[in-house]
Motif scaffolding. Structure first.
Motif, mmCIF file in Angstrom:
data_model
loop_
_atom_site.group_PDB
_atom_site.id
_atom_site.type_symbol
_atom_site.label_atom_id
_atom_site.label_comp_id
_atom_site.label_asym_id
_atom_site.label_seq_id
_atom_site.Cartn_x
_atom_site.Cartn_y
_atom_site.Cartn_z
ATOM 1 N N GLY A 47 0.825 -1.197 0.000
ATOM 2 C CA GLY A 47 0.000 0.000 0.000
ATOM 3 C C GLY A 47 0.862 1.251 0.000
ATOM 4 O O GLY A 47 2.012 1.232 -0.428
ATOM 5 N N PHE A 48 0.325 2.352 0.488
ATOM 6 C CA PHE A 48 1.053 3.618 0.481
ATOM 7 C C PHE A 48 2.099 3.700 1.589
ATOM 8 O O PHE A 48 2.986 4.542 1.562
ATOM 9 N N ASN A 49 2.006 2.843 2.590
ATOM 10 C CA ASN A 49 2.955 2.851 3.699
ATOM 11 C C ASN A 49 4.040 1.812 3.433
ATOM 12 O O ASN A 49 3.787 0.616 3.530
ATOM 13 N N PRO A 50 5.266 2.241 3.123
ATOM 14 C CA PRO A 50 6.331 1.284 2.811
ATOM 15 C C PRO A 50 6.639 0.326 3.956
ATOM 16 O O PRO A 50 7.162 -0.752 3.742
ATOM 17 N N ALA A 51 6.298 0.705 5.183
ATOM 18 C CA ALA A 51 6.534 -0.156 6.335
ATOM 19 C C ALA A 51 5.291 -0.975 6.693
ATOM 20 O O ALA A 51 5.292 -1.711 7.673
ATOM 21 N N GLY A 52 4.260 -0.830 5.901
ATOM 22 C CA GLY A 52 3.010 -1.532 6.189
ATOM 23 C C GLY A 52 3.125 -3.028 5.933
ATOM 24 O O GLY A 52 4.125 -3.516 5.416
ATOM 25 N N PRO A 53 2.083 -3.776 6.292
ATOM 26 C CA PRO A 53 2.119 -5.227 6.111
ATOM 27 C C PRO A 53 2.068 -5.609 4.632
ATOM 28 O O PRO A 53 1.480 -4.911 3.811
ATOM 29 N N PHE A 54 2.682 -6.721 4.295
ATOM 30 C CA PHE A 54 2.653 -7.263 2.937
ATOM 31 C C PHE A 54 1.309 -7.925 2.722
ATOM 32 O O PHE A 54 0.965 -8.888 3.404
ATOM 33 N N ARG A 55 0.493 -7.367 1.812
ATOM 34 C CA ARG A 55 -0.875 -7.839 1.604
ATOM 35 C C ARG A 55 -1.190 -8.010 0.120
ATOM 36 O O ARG A 55 -1.941 -7.231 -0.465
ATOM 37 N N PRO A 56 -0.652 -9.032 -0.545
ATOM 38 C CA PRO A 56 -0.965 -9.223 -1.960
ATOM 39 C C PRO A 56 -2.441 -9.531 -2.202
ATOM 40 O O PRO A 56 -2.965 -9.264 -3.282
ATOM 41 N N ASP A 57 -3.140 -10.064 -1.200
ATOM 42 C CA ASP A 57 -4.569 -10.344 -1.347
ATOM 43 C C ASP A 57 -5.363 -9.061 -1.574
ATOM 44 O O ASP A 57 -6.381 -9.062 -2.257
ATOM 45 N N ARG A 58 -4.879 -7.944 -1.033
ATOM 46 C CA ARG A 58 -5.535 -6.645 -1.224
ATOM 47 C C ARG A 58 -5.501 -6.249 -2.702
ATOM 48 O O ARG A 58 -6.482 -5.742 -3.243
ATOM 49 N N ILE A 59 -4.383 -6.516 -3.339
ATOM 50 C CA ILE A 59 -4.240 -6.204 -4.764
ATOM 51 C C ILE A 59 -5.212 -7.050 -5.574
ATOM 52 O O ILE A 59 -5.908 -6.550 -6.455
ATOM 53 N N ALA A 60 -5.282 -8.329 -5.254
ATOM 54 C CA ALA A 60 -6.224 -9.212 -5.955
ATOM 55 C C ALA A 60 -7.651 -8.730 -5.771
ATOM 56 O O ALA A 60 -8.466 -8.783 -6.704
ATOM 57 N N GLY A 61 -7.978 -8.217 -4.587
ATOM 58 C CA GLY A 61 -9.318 -7.687 -4.333
ATOM 59 C C GLY A 61 -9.627 -6.465 -5.171
ATOM 60 O O GLY A 61 -10.742 -6.312 -5.678
ATOM 61 N N VAL A 62 -8.638 -5.594 -5.333
ATOM 62 C CA VAL A 62 -8.828 -4.399 -6.168
ATOM 63 C C VAL A 62 -9.045 -4.810 -7.622
ATOM 64 O O VAL A 62 -9.945 -4.302 -8.296
ATOM 65 N N VAL A 63 -8.238 -5.752 -8.101
ATOM 66 C CA VAL A 63 -8.396 -6.234 -9.480
ATOM 67 C C VAL A 63 -9.781 -6.845 -9.657
ATOM 68 O O VAL A 63 -10.460 -6.598 -10.658
ATOM 69 N N ALA A 64 -10.223 -7.618 -8.683
ATOM 70 C CA ALA A 64 -11.559 -8.231 -8.760
ATOM 71 C C ALA A 64 -12.659 -7.182 -8.767
ATOM 72 O O ALA A 64 -13.671 -7.331 -9.453
ATOM 73 N N GLU A 65 -12.466 -6.109 -8.009
ATOM 74 C CA GLU A 65 -13.469 -5.038 -7.972
ATOM 75 C C GLU A 65 -13.549 -4.299 -9.309
ATOM 76 O O GLU A 65 -14.633 -3.982 -9.789
ATOM 77 N N ILE A 66 -12.393 -4.044 -9.913
ATOM 78 C CA ILE A 66 -12.358 -3.336 -11.191
ATOM 79 C C ILE A 66 -12.875 -4.224 -12.325
ATOM 80 O O ILE A 66 -13.542 -3.759 -13.230
ATOM 81 N N ARG A 67 -12.524 -5.515 -12.270
ATOM 82 C CA ARG A 67 -12.886 -6.505 -13.304
ATOM 83 C C ARG A 67 -12.481 -6.043 -14.714
ATOM 84 O O ARG A 67 -13.314 -6.028 -15.633
ATOM 85 N N PRO A 68 -11.220 -5.698 -14.899
ATOM 86 C CA PRO A 68 -10.795 -5.234 -16.220
ATOM 87 C C PRO A 68 -10.607 -6.388 -17.196
ATOM 88 O O PRO A 68 -10.382 -7.532 -16.797
ATOM 89 N N ASP A 69 -10.685 -6.067 -18.476
ATOM 90 C CA ASP A 69 -10.336 -7.041 -19.513
ATOM 91 C C ASP A 69 -8.814 -7.144 -19.632
ATOM 92 O O ASP A 69 -8.279 -8.194 -19.977
ATOM 93 N N LEU A 70 -8.146 -6.044 -19.349
ATOM 94 C CA LEU A 70 -6.685 -5.974 -19.413
ATOM 95 C C LEU A 70 -6.219 -5.046 -18.306
ATOM 96 O O LEU A 70 -6.775 -3.966 -18.126
ATOM 97 N N ILE A 71 -5.205 -5.481 -17.534
ATOM 98 C CA ILE A 71 -4.676 -4.626 -16.471
ATOM 99 C C ILE A 71 -3.156 -4.606 -16.544
ATOM 100 O O ILE A 71 -2.527 -5.614 -16.839
ATOM 101 N N ALA A 72 -2.585 -3.443 -16.280
ATOM 102 C CA ALA A 72 -1.134 -3.283 -16.180
ATOM 103 C C ALA A 72 -0.831 -2.936 -14.729
ATOM 104 O O ALA A 72 -1.368 -1.972 -14.192
ATOM 105 N N LEU A 73 -0.014 -3.752 -14.084
ATOM 106 C CA LEU A 73 0.338 -3.527 -12.682
ATOM 107 C C LEU A 73 1.740 -2.949 -12.597
ATOM 108 O O LEU A 73 2.670 -3.498 -13.176
ATOM 109 N N GLN A 74 1.884 -1.870 -11.853
ATOM 110 C CA GLN A 74 3.198 -1.309 -11.582
ATOM 111 C C GLN A 74 3.630 -1.747 -10.183
ATOM 112 O O GLN A 74 2.800 -1.927 -9.298
#
Length: 70
Positions: free
Chosen positions: A20-47
């Motif tokens: 997330g925005f806090n570099p010292a925050g917890p590692f939460r890849p599931d949060r990213i998957a949740g955002v992708v699921a919410e957007i439901r894009p046909d194509l996504i580019a992750l930085q």
């Protein structure tokens, strides 16, 4: 060639290396998957979608995300 009127949803998202925005925050890849699921894009580019402590090891389970999104 046959044309269709279907739109394609393209998105971009900064994963901030799974913290997330806090570099010292917890590692939460599931949060990213949740955002992708919410957007439901046909194509996504992750930085910043790499885990800086495990170079060369995927941060996200692409197969699970694909299964979840259908």
């Amino acid at each position: 060639f046959e044309s269709s009127n279907h739109a394609m949803l393209v998105a971009t998202y900064n994963a901030h290396r799974g913290r997330g925005f806090n570099p010292a925050g917890p590692f939460r890849p599931d949060r990213i998957a949740g955002v992708v699921a919410e957007i439901r894009p046909d194509l996504i580019a992750l930085q910043e979608a790499q885990h800086y402590l495990r170079p060369g090891v995927p941060m996200l389970d692409a197969g699970a995300i694909e299964r979840d999104l259908g």
